[in-house]
Write a protein that holds these residues in place. Structure first.
Motif, PDB file in Angstrom:
ATOM      1  N   HIS A 456      94.318  33.971  76.016  1.00  0.00           N
ATOM      2  CA  HIS A 456      95.310  33.610  76.370  1.00  0.00           C
ATOM      3  C   HIS A 456      95.330  33.188  78.489  1.00  0.00           C
ATOM      4  CE1 HIS A 456      94.034  37.774  77.908  1.00  0.00           C
ATOM      5  NE2 HIS A 456      94.276  37.983  78.914  1.00  0.00           N
ATOM      6  N   ASP A 457      94.760  33.927  79.595  1.00  0.00           N
ATOM      7  CA  ASP A 457      94.470  33.648  80.732  1.00  0.00           C
ATOM      8  C   ASP A 457      93.940  32.588  80.697  1.00  0.00           C
ATOM      9  OD1 ASP A 457      94.823  34.179  82.819  1.00  0.00           O
ATOM     10  OD2 ASP A 457      93.333  35.472  83.475  1.00  0.00           O
ATOM     11  N   GLY A 458      94.320  31.821  81.102  1.00  0.00           N
ATOM     12  CA  GLY A 458      94.048  30.212  81.346  1.00  0.00           C
ATOM     13  C   GLY A 458      94.103  28.995  80.449  1.00  0.00           C
ATOM     14  N   PHE A 459      93.919  27.986  80.879  1.00  0.00           N
ATOM     15  CA  PHE A 459      94.214  26.589  79.813  1.00  0.00           C
ATOM     16  C   PHE A 459      94.028  26.905  78.679  1.00  0.00           C
ATOM     17  CE2 PHE A 459      92.950  23.038  83.221  1.00  0.00           C
ATOM     18  CZ  PHE A 459      94.985  23.391  84.089  1.00  0.00           C
ATOM     19  N   THR A 460      94.721  25.825  77.804  1.00  0.00           N
ATOM     20  CA  THR A 460      94.852  26.249  76.318  1.00  0.00           C
ATOM     21  C   THR A 460      93.662  24.846  76.208  1.00  0.00           C
ATOM     22  OG1 THR A 460      95.903  24.809  75.645  1.00  0.00           O
ATOM     23  CG2 THR A 460      96.958  26.896  75.899  1.00  0.00           C
ATOM     24  N   LEU A 461      92.881  24.843  75.045  1.00  0.00           N
ATOM     25  CA  LEU A 461      91.784  24.206  74.345  1.00  0.00           C
ATOM     26  C   LEU A 461      92.410  22.851  74.792  1.00  0.00           C
ATOM     27  CD1 LEU A 461      89.062  23.193  73.664  1.00  0.00           C
ATOM     28  CD2 LEU A 461      89.524  23.287  71.638  1.00  0.00           C
ATOM     29  N   LEU A 526      88.620  32.327  68.951  1.00  0.00           N
ATOM     30  CA  LEU A 526      89.417  31.392  68.977  1.00  0.00           C
ATOM     31  C   LEU A 526      90.813  32.270  69.910  1.00  0.00           C
ATOM     32  CD1 LEU A 526      88.877  30.030  65.376  1.00  0.00           C
ATOM     33  CD2 LEU A 526      88.479  28.611  67.657  1.00  0.00           C
ATOM     34  N   LEU A 527      91.226  31.257  70.614  1.00  0.00           N
ATOM     35  CA  LEU A 527      92.612  31.181  71.187  1.00  0.00           C
ATOM     36  C   LEU A 527      93.676  30.898  70.310  1.00  0.00           C
ATOM     37  CD1 LEU A 527      94.851  32.081  72.980  1.00  0.00           C
ATOM     38  CD2 LEU A 527      94.470  30.518  74.022  1.00  0.00           C
ATOM     39  N   ALA A 528      94.288  31.152  69.422  1.00  0.00           N
ATOM     40  CA  ALA A 528      95.493  30.821  68.072  1.00  0.00           C
ATOM     41  C   ALA A 528      96.666  29.771  69.007  1.00  0.00           C
ATOM     42  CB  ALA A 528      96.752  31.998  68.450  1.00  0.00           C
ATOM     43  N   GLY A 529      96.197  28.841  68.031  1.00  0.00           N
ATOM     44  CA  GLY A 529      96.549  27.559  68.421  1.00  0.00           C
ATOM     45  C   GLY A 529      95.951  26.605  69.360  1.00  0.00           C
ATOM     46  N   GLU A 531      92.964  25.085  67.591  1.00  0.00           N
ATOM     47  CA  GLU A 531      92.710  25.379  65.956  1.00  0.00           C
ATOM     48  C   GLU A 531      93.595  23.604  65.474  1.00  0.00           C
ATOM     49  OE1 GLU A 531      95.033  27.906  64.627  1.00  0.00           O
ATOM     50  OE2 GLU A 531      94.225  27.837  66.445  1.00  0.00           O
ATOM     51  N   PHE A 532      94.739  23.681  66.436  1.00  0.00           N
ATOM     52  CA  PHE A 532      95.896  22.356  65.985  1.00  0.00           C
ATOM     53  C   PHE A 532      95.961  21.208  67.692  1.00  0.00           C
ATOM     54  CE2 PHE A 532      98.380  25.112  65.157  1.00  0.00           C
ATOM     55  CZ  PHE A 532      98.990  25.733  65.690  1.00  0.00           C
ATOM     56  N   GLY A 533      95.339  22.002  68.542  1.00  0.00           N
ATOM     57  CA  GLY A 533      96.074  21.242  69.850  1.00  0.00           C
ATOM     58  C   GLY A 533      97.391  21.728  70.958  1.00  0.00           C
ATOM     59  N   ARG A 534      96.808  22.999  70.812  1.00  0.00           N
ATOM     60  CA  ARG A 534      98.125  23.838  71.143  1.00  0.00           C
ATOM     61  C   ARG A 534      98.343  23.416  72.559  1.00  0.00           C
ATOM     62  NH1 ARG A 534     100.455  28.163  73.936  1.00  0.00           N
ATOM     63  NH2 ARG A 534      98.724  29.708  74.112  1.00  0.00           N
ATOM     64  N   THR A 535      99.120  22.941  73.575  1.00  0.00           N
ATOM     65  CA  THR A 535      99.398  22.997  74.816  1.00  0.00           C
ATOM     66  C   THR A 535     100.149  24.390  75.643  1.00  0.00           C
ATOM     67  OG1 THR A 535      99.373  21.101  77.074  1.00  0.00           O
ATOM     68  CG2 THR A 535     101.067  21.020  74.628  1.00  0.00           C
ATOM     69  N   GLN A 536     100.687  23.855  76.561  1.00  0.00           N
ATOM     70  CA  GLN A 536     100.953  24.933  77.257  1.00  0.00           C
ATOM     71  C   GLN A 536     101.417  23.857  78.976  1.00  0.00           C
ATOM     72  OE1 GLN A 536     100.004  29.550  76.906  1.00  0.00           O
ATOM     73  NE2 GLN A 536      98.810  28.910  78.521  1.00  0.00           N
ATOM     74  N   ASN A 537     101.070  22.821  78.771  1.00  0.00           N
ATOM     75  CA  ASN A 537     101.888  21.714  79.762  1.00  0.00           C
ATOM     76  C   ASN A 537     100.700  22.008  81.078  1.00  0.00           C
ATOM     77  OD1 ASN A 537     103.713  20.346  77.730  1.00  0.00           O
ATOM     78  ND2 ASN A 537     104.834  22.090  78.693  1.00  0.00           N
TER      79      ASN A 537
END
Length: 706
Positions: A456-461, A526-529, A531-537
């Motif tokens: 949760h803390d940091g960039f998404t994948l 795994l961080l939720a999302g 697995e399909f490339g979720r972004t937080q911009n």
């Protein structure tokens, strides 16, 4: 206004902390080593009018206690505690401040920021040395007397070696989910909707890890900015599920308990992220909500030569004092409540090293850790430490005692560095094996390393391969918040792009990092999302973003759907081959009887790697032979021999597959061919085959023996 004392008030008992209903009345017990008196304040059904104030009649072993007749579950109450207001001596008692019972099982209402919440007069030149007489009752939630205990759920106890953790947020996971009914989105009930359970189950994970759900406070500073404490790391009610995530606001505990039951029926564990290192009361200038007014000197760690001020090993203003017996008891009681009455399967401890800090620093024999080890309930749960904090000697990765698992940030950093070309085989190799250089001591096993690339803390994948820099402008902190050490790469363009070659590389790098995570020894998270490339911009610190930045966007791209399918395939392979998830650490020892090695490092020429190759190799292989596992403890599929190739070079590599002992190699997975599906298993190669390994890709082979 008068507050008549009940004529049939009894002394009650000091051992059942909080409010306990026995069928005809309620026993109250409140710890305070330094108070002089404790009043129970009763409120009407809307919590706005105080109807009675009753002083607890007895004081035993530093516990104020009493039994009040004719009270029933659902009754609203709070505490007023008398004692000295002497900040320089560490005491901040102020009976004008209504306090939350630390053991309250539920709260009615949310905190409303007002000067009356502070024990001192805001704006006074003496600051917190002044004394405020305003009544805070209108602005603070009221505690709810709970019904008798329910113990319907029991932890699942999935083996650590089989565990795959999926970190998510109760609200964010379902708020935008079109398959969840509108009235259930963002709630405990929504999180256990059949569509959500089916989805999580389909991924192949075994356990969800929820960001904090214990009652928490939204800081006034965020509210003034139009933001909120989305992550929830600001706890004030350690026995109370937060009502903001409840579809049924009258009984959030029942809804949470039902959610856990539904997960257990699906054979999925529920792990809670818990924050016992600090509370929402802040430093000497913070509000008086509970612990500060109950017994500030006992509940918090204070500066030894100046008790007015707080030790701040958490960065939040205060630090919970787990050097005190009653505070340790309080934390252990809270953990047991969530396990025994809610059925929670384990806990992830935020800033966990603080919980083991004694007067002389971090101690593997600290009181709290010993309590967890010997407690008949806690000892059998999954206990996961975030093994760092900002205090002295705060970084303790690998130093927790046996039975604990730990977040391994060295896995995260090394894997990110390897795939962006900043680390070599020598750095990555131990991370692939469960980091034995860190965890292989005291009989600990490989599962103790909780491996992750994102959290949760940091960039998404997806953001990790799309941004070089953080983009936190919407947080209102002038871009000063969040880490600048992201170990990320945008591959030529910052953020979204229409360049097909850049996008193709970004998606492949996502697959590479996920493959490294899921094919490594240890416990993957795994961080939720992801697995399909979720972004937080590009926001790498979305703690205050209760909006589309943080909420999972279920409208995925075609490439995202492909990544999800690929992730499911990798998790299926991890489950299929026990050699990928051993409990004990793998070794390079040679088995003379079987003429095999359990693990062998292979260079591109098909031969065992030479010592001089380690420091510069960016393409190498790892062969795992399951036959080396003693036959008496083998699982189905344990005899498999697998070969993994990792190439972080920017060029393809001609890789000679190792000797196949008369068998053939079957290609199971190639991150350069994400859509191959089951057809990829038709690719079978004779021994001494030279295979072209695409630049920046991972391959997995299985040896088929004749």
């Amino acid at each position: 206004m008068s507050f008549p004392l009940r004529q049939r008030l009894r002394e009650g008992n000091p051992v059942e902390f909080g409010a306990t209903y026995d069928g005809s009345g309620v026993n109250f017990a409140v710890f305070s080593a330094n108070a002089t008196a404790v009043d129970i304040c009763l409120f009407d059904q809307d919590g706005k009018t105080e109807t009675d104030r009753i002083r607890l009649p007895e004081y035993t072993d530093q516990v104020f206690h009493g039994w009040i007749p004719d009270l029933h579950p659902g009754q609203l109450y709070g505490l007023r505690v008398h004692g000295p207001y002497e900040p320089d001596a560490g005491h901040r008692f102020n009976p004008n401040k209504l306090l939350l019972d630390p053991y309250a099982r539920g709260h009615l209402g949310n905190l409303e920021w007002n000067p009356a919440l502070f024990g001192y007069q805001l704006g006074h030149p003496d600051l917190d040395l002044s004394f405020d007489e305003q009544d805070s009752a209108p602005f603070i939630p009221k505690c709810i007397i709970p019904p008798p205990s329910e113990r319907k759920n029991k932890p699942l106890k999935i083996r650590w070696s089989d565990t795959v953790i999926y970190e998510t947020h109760v609200k964010g996971f379902t708020q935008n989910n079109p398959l969840v009914p509108d009235n259930l989105r963002g709630t405990y009930a929504g999180l256990c909707h059949h569509s959500v359970l089916d989805y999580i189950k389909s991924l192949g994970v075994t356990s969800i890890e929820l960001l904090p759900i214990q009652s928490f406070v939204n800081p006034q500073s965020l509210i003034e900015k139009g933001l909120t404490n989305y992550w929830g790391y600001n706890t004030i009610g350690f026995f109370s599920p937060d009502t903001r995530y409840a579809a049924n606001h009258t009984d959030p505990a029942a809804e949470f308990r039902e959610m856990v039951a539904r997960y257990h029926e699906a054979n999925l564990e529920v792990i809670m992220d818990v924050v016992y290192n600090h509370t929402a009361e802040g430093n000497e200038l913070g509000p008086t909500l509970s612990f500060k007014g109950l017994d500030n000197a006992s509940y918090y760690r204070l500066i030894p030569d100046n008790f007015r001020y707080y030790i701040n090993d958490t960065g939040t203003g205060n630090t919970f004092n787990l050097n005190t017996l009653h505070v340790i008891q309080f934390v252990a009681d809270s953990l047991r409540y969530w396990a025994e009455e809610m059925g929670v399967d384990g806990f992830r401890f935020d800033l966990g090293s603080i919980l083991a800090r004694e007067k002389n620093g971090f101690d593997r024999q600290a009181g709290f850790l010993r309590v967890c080890r010997q407690d008949p309930t806690l000892a059998h749960l999954k206990l996961i430490a975030e093994p760092w904090d900002i205090g002295p000697g705060g970084y303790q990765v690998g130093n927790f005692p046996p039975s604990w698992a730990e977040w391994n940030d060295q896995f995260r950093d090394t894997v990110r560095d390897f795939w962006r070309g900043e680390a070599r085989a020598a750095a990555l190799a131990p991370r692939l094996l469960g980091s034995p250089d860190i965890f292989n001591h005291s009989g600990r096993q490989a599962w103790a390393s909780v491996n992750f690339i994102t959290a949760h803390d940091g960039f998404t994948l997806k953001d990790c391969v799309s941004y070089n820099n953080k983009h936190n402008d919407t947080n209102g902190e002038d871009g000063k918040d969040g880490s600048d050490n992201n170990r990320s790469c945008n591959y030529g363009t910052e953020g979204p792009t229409d360049d097909k070659s850049i996008n193709a590389l970004r998606w492949r790098q996502c697959r590479n990092m996920l493959a490294t995570l899921l094919f490594s020894q240890g416990t993957p998270m795994l961080l939720a999302g992801d697995e399909f490339g979720r972004t937080q911009n590009g926001n790498n610190n979305a703690y205050c973003q209760d909006n589309d930045i943080s909420w999972v966007n279920w409208k995925t791209e075609e490439e995202g759907e492909s990544l999800k399918t690929f992730t499911q395939r990798m998790l299926s392979l991890r489950k299929r081959f026990p050699i990928l998830r051993r409990s004990r650490f793998l070794t390079e020892a040679y088995n003379k009887e079987l003429d095999i090695k359990e693990l062998t490092w292979i260079s591109a020429n098909g031969m065992e790697m030479m010592q001089e190759e380690w420091d510069h190799a960016q393409c190498f292989g790892l062969m795992l032979d399951g036959r080396a596992q003693p036959s008496g403890i083998r699982q189905r599929g344990e005899d498999a021999t697998l070969f993994m190739v990792l190439n972080s070079w920017t060029d393809s590599v001609e890789f000679t597959l190792p000797e196949a002992d008369g068998g053939v190699w079957k290609l199971l997975l190639d991150t350069n061919r994400p859509n191959a599906g089951d057809d990829i298993e038709k690719d079978i190669f004779e021994q001494k085959i030279v295979f072209t390994v695409t630049d920046r890709s991972v391959l997995l082979f299985e040896l088929l023996r004749s």
